[in-house]
Every structure is written in structure tokens, then in C-alpha cells.
Write a protein that holds these residues in place. Sequence first.
Motif, PDB file in Angstrom:
ATOM      1  N   LEU A 205      -1.074   4.373   3.225  1.00 52.81           N
ATOM      2  CA  LEU A 205      -0.508   5.382   4.125  1.00 52.81           C
ATOM      3  C   LEU A 205       0.340   4.738   5.214  1.00 52.81           C
ATOM      4  N   PHE A 206      -0.132   3.614   5.739  1.00 50.96           N
ATOM      5  CA  PHE A 206       0.619   2.949   6.801  1.00 50.96           C
ATOM      6  C   PHE A 206       1.944   2.405   6.281  1.00 50.96           C
ATOM      7  N   CYS A 207       1.941   1.860   5.063  1.00 52.43           N
ATOM      8  CA  CYS A 207       3.180   1.358   4.468  1.00 52.43           C
ATOM      9  C   CYS A 207       4.178   2.492   4.266  1.00 52.43           C
ATOM     10  N   ALA A 208       3.700   3.598   3.701  1.00 54.45           N
ATOM     11  CA  ALA A 208       4.579   4.755   3.477  1.00 54.45           C
ATOM     12  C   ALA A 208       5.109   5.299   4.799  1.00 54.45           C
ATOM     13  N   ALA A 209       4.225   5.405   5.796  1.00 50.57           N
ATOM     14  CA  ALA A 209       4.636   5.915   7.104  1.00 50.57           C
ATOM     15  C   ALA A 209       5.662   4.994   7.759  1.00 50.57           C
ATOM     16  N   SER A 210       5.480   3.687   7.627  1.00 48.97           N
ATOM     17  CA  SER A 210       6.409   2.726   8.222  1.00 48.97           C
ATOM     18  C   SER A 210       7.809   2.881   7.645  1.00 48.97           C
ATOM     19  N   LEU A 211       7.884   2.978   6.321  1.00 53.43           N
ATOM     20  CA  LEU A 211       9.183   3.116   5.663  1.00 53.43           C
ATOM     21  C   LEU A 211       9.871   4.427   6.033  1.00 53.43           C
ATOM     22  N   VAL A 212       9.092   5.518   6.035  1.00 52.09           N
ATOM     23  CA  VAL A 212       9.666   6.837   6.322  1.00 52.09           C
ATOM     24  C   VAL A 212      10.092   6.937   7.782  1.00 52.09           C
ATOM     25  N   ILE A 213       9.223   6.518   8.700  1.00 55.51           N
ATOM     26  CA  ILE A 213       9.560   6.550  10.128  1.00 55.51           C
ATOM     27  C   ILE A 213      10.796   5.699  10.402  1.00 55.51           C
ATOM     28  N   GLY A 214      10.851   4.525   9.767  1.00 59.87           N
ATOM     29  CA  GLY A 214      11.980   3.624   9.975  1.00 59.87           C
ATOM     30  C   GLY A 214      13.305   4.205   9.532  1.00 59.87           C
ATOM     31  N   TYR A 215      13.279   5.176   8.640  1.00 59.58           N
ATOM     32  CA  TYR A 215      14.518   5.815   8.185  1.00 59.58           C
ATOM     33  C   TYR A 215      14.781   7.137   8.913  1.00 59.58           C
ATOM     34  N   VAL A 216      13.766   7.984   8.980  1.00 56.53           N
ATOM     35  CA  VAL A 216      13.945   9.349   9.496  1.00 56.53           C
ATOM     36  C   VAL A 216      14.271   9.359  10.988  1.00 56.53           C
ATOM     37  N   VAL A 217      13.560   8.567  11.777  1.00 58.54           N
ATOM     38  CA  VAL A 217      13.772   8.589  13.230  1.00 58.54           C
ATOM     39  C   VAL A 217      15.179   8.114  13.602  1.00 58.54           C
ATOM     40  N   PRO A 218      15.643   6.946  13.121  1.00 56.42           N
ATOM     41  CA  PRO A 218      17.017   6.554  13.451  1.00 56.42           C
ATOM     42  C   PRO A 218      18.058   7.561  12.950  1.00 56.42           C
ATOM     43  N   LYS A 219      17.836   8.123  11.749  1.00 52.26           N
ATOM     44  CA  LYS A 219      18.773   9.101  11.209  1.00 52.26           C
ATOM     45  C   LYS A 219      18.836  10.331  12.115  1.00 52.26           C
ATOM     46  N   ALA A 220      17.687  10.742  12.655  1.00 52.54           N
ATOM     47  CA  ALA A 220      17.649  11.907  13.541  1.00 52.54           C
ATOM     48  C   ALA A 220      18.422  11.653  14.824  1.00 52.54           C
ATOM     49  N   PHE A 221      18.538  10.381  15.224  1.00 51.80           N
ATOM     50  CA  PHE A 221      19.277  10.038  16.441  1.00 51.80           C
ATOM     51  C   PHE A 221      20.729   9.659  16.151  1.00 51.80           C
ATOM     52  N   ILE A 229      18.815   2.738   6.658  1.00 53.81           N
ATOM     53  CA  ILE A 229      18.183   2.010   5.552  1.00 53.81           C
ATOM     54  C   ILE A 229      17.708   0.642   6.036  1.00 53.81           C
ATOM     55  N   ALA A 230      18.563  -0.044   6.791  1.00 57.68           N
ATOM     56  CA  ALA A 230      18.188  -1.357   7.331  1.00 57.68           C
ATOM     57  C   ALA A 230      16.960  -1.246   8.227  1.00 57.68           C
ATOM     58  N   SER A 231      16.946  -0.237   9.086  1.00 56.80           N
ATOM     59  CA  SER A 231      15.806  -0.020   9.976  1.00 56.80           C
ATOM     60  C   SER A 231      14.535   0.260   9.181  1.00 56.80           C
ATOM     61  N   SER A 232      14.649   1.079   8.141  1.00 58.67           N
ATOM     62  CA  SER A 232      13.493   1.413   7.312  1.00 58.67           C
ATOM     63  C   SER A 232      12.885   0.166   6.689  1.00 58.67           C
ATOM     64  N   MET A 233      13.718  -0.695   6.157  1.00 62.55           N
ATOM     65  CA  MET A 233      13.214  -1.904   5.510  1.00 62.55           C
ATOM     66  C   MET A 233      12.653  -2.893   6.536  1.00 62.55           C
ATOM     67  N   GLU A 234      13.293  -2.987   7.684  1.00 65.90           N
ATOM     68  CA  GLU A 234      12.804  -3.891   8.727  1.00 65.90           C
ATOM     69  C   GLU A 234      11.435  -3.461   9.230  1.00 65.90           C
ATOM     70  N   ILE A 235      11.248  -2.154   9.392  1.00 63.59           N
ATOM     71  CA  ILE A 235       9.998  -1.629   9.944  1.00 63.59           C
ATOM     72  C   ILE A 235       8.908  -1.554   8.872  1.00 63.59           C
ATOM     73  N   GLY A 236       9.309  -1.309   7.617  1.00 62.29           N
ATOM     74  CA  GLY A 236       8.321  -1.145   6.554  1.00 62.29           C
ATOM     75  C   GLY A 236       7.880  -2.429   5.889  1.00 62.29           C
ATOM     76  N   VAL A 237       8.696  -3.481   5.979  1.00 62.37           N
ATOM     77  CA  VAL A 237       8.369  -4.760   5.323  1.00 62.37           C
ATOM     78  C   VAL A 237       7.926  -5.746   6.400  1.00 62.37           C
ATOM     79  N   HIS A 238       6.634  -5.775   6.674  1.00 59.99           N
ATOM     80  CA  HIS A 238       6.106  -6.618   7.746  1.00 59.99           C
ATOM     81  C   HIS A 238       5.968  -8.075   7.310  1.00 59.99           C
ATOM     82  N   ASN A 239       5.892  -8.946   8.285  1.00 58.87           N
ATOM     83  CA  ASN A 239       5.644 -10.371   8.034  1.00 58.87           C
ATOM     84  C   ASN A 239       4.149 -10.561   7.798  1.00 58.87           C
TER      85      ASN A 239
END
Length: 287
Positions: A205-221, A229-239
Motif C-alpha cells: 500500500l505504501f509503495c502504491a501510495a508513494s507512486l500515485v501521490i508523486g504523480y497526482v499531487v504535482p499534476k494537480a499543481f 512522471i519524474a516526481s512519481s518515480m523519485e518519490i515511489g522508488v526509495h533508496n
Amino acid sequence: MDSALTTVGLPLALGIIMFGLGLSLTADDFRRVRRQPRAVAIALVCQLLVLPLVCFGLVVVLDLDPLLGIGMLLLAASPGGTSANLFSHLFHGDVALNVTLTAINSVIAIFSLPVITNLAIAYYDRQDSVSLQFSKVVEVFAIVLVPVLLGMLVRSARPGFAGAAERPVRIGSAAVLAILVIGILVDQREQVGEYVGDVGLATGLFCAASLVIGYVVPKAFGVTAAQAIASSMEIGVHNATLAIYIAVEVLDSTEVSVPAAVYSIFMFVFATLWGHAISRRVAREPA
């Protein structure tokens, strides 16, 4: 986990990964913030504030074991991984933004990661069993930042070599992460089924939420599709390698590293599926 893997292999693996990150960075990546401040600011707010809150909500609602809960929040506090740039490239994201976010996030994490992790430890009242002390924080980020700076110096002095080495180092980084995940799961093999049952839903759930939030929130702004897309991958693919290193070497707890190991399995699958979905959607949108 085998002591040689943790005392030698794990720091070496993290060093290789961070050196590879340095090969992709220049000083201009830090300056780029001034040229696209909105996209950077929105992504950083999602990464540093929204994700830890979402993760904490999942931990509380799912009533995770304290050590697994600490591991989840340690993962949430970890910056984007080097694979985020690769996923962004594959799915037509703004890779320059990824590089900028990774650079800025890695520096901010020096301060934010210990704060979030220690808040999690305090919430569970586990100071007696795990702790992230200042001296250990300095040690960790020396291991993290020195290879990055070395990679940047190599890129500056030998750009041809850096360009040729970047892809093999990324592939090696993915292989190293796979070995670490397997090592953790083997070390905890008697509890693997229990851990996956306990933390599998939370990490998925956290992985899915990270990817979706990383895309939807910047797109909304109002940022561009490529930046979202870049934001989604940066936020969803953790170190995850950094989270595993801190859990095993600093907090001295393999159990705390389990969420990062399980997350890594979901991360590559979900990022691939999500990347295909959003890139196809963007392709259908009017120019």
C-alpha cells in the motif's frame, strides 16, 4: 545475516550505489532548483512531509509490530534511489528533474532521516533496544556523501569515463540490492512468512501510495506531465539499500530492515506497471 555481508558487503554496496549516483550529478543539478522551483518544491513536500504522514497512518491502522513500524518509517524517510532515474527515463519523465531531486533529497535526508526515525523509535518507546545517535548519523552520511562527491569529481575530470560507467554501475546497483534482499530473507527465513503477512500489505500500500501521490499531487499543481512522471518515480522508488544499511549496521536490527527488503520487491513491479499506465495516458492526451 552473515557478518561478512553486513560489515563488508553492505557498506561496499552502498558506496558503489552512491558513487554511481555521483557519476550522474553535476553542480548544475543543484542550481537547477532556481529554474524550476515549483516542481522541485512540490516533490520535496510530498517526499518529506506527506509520505511520512501516510506511512505513519498505515503503521497505526494496520497495528504493525514496533520494529516493523520503525522500519516502515525509516523507509519513508529515505531519499529516492538511483533506479528512479532509470524508471523516469523509460517512461518519458523529466530525468533532469529526477537528478536534481535526488541530489537535493540526499542532502536534506542528512537532517530529516534521523529526525523521522528517532520520532518513530520514541513513539514505540524502543530507545532501550534501538537508537540512531548523532555519531552514527555522521558515520552513515560520510559513507553516503563521500562516494557521491567522488563520483561527481570523476564526472568533472573524466566525463567520457563517467558516461560509460554509469549504466554498468546502475545495473550492478540493482544486482546488489537483490543480493541484500535475498540475504535478509534468508537470515530471517524462519519468520519470512510471518513478516510478509505482517508487513506485505503495509509495504504494498505504501509503495502504491508513494507512486500515485508523486504523480497526482504535482499534476494537480500544474506541473508538466514529464515532471509529474519524474516526481512519481523519485518519490515511489526509495533508496532501500540505505534503509537496510541503517537498520542493520546502525540500529543493529535485521527486523527493522525487513520492510525495506519487502518494499524492494513491490517497488520494481509497481513502478513498472504504474510507469506503463501513466506514460500511455500521457501519450493519449492532446499536445
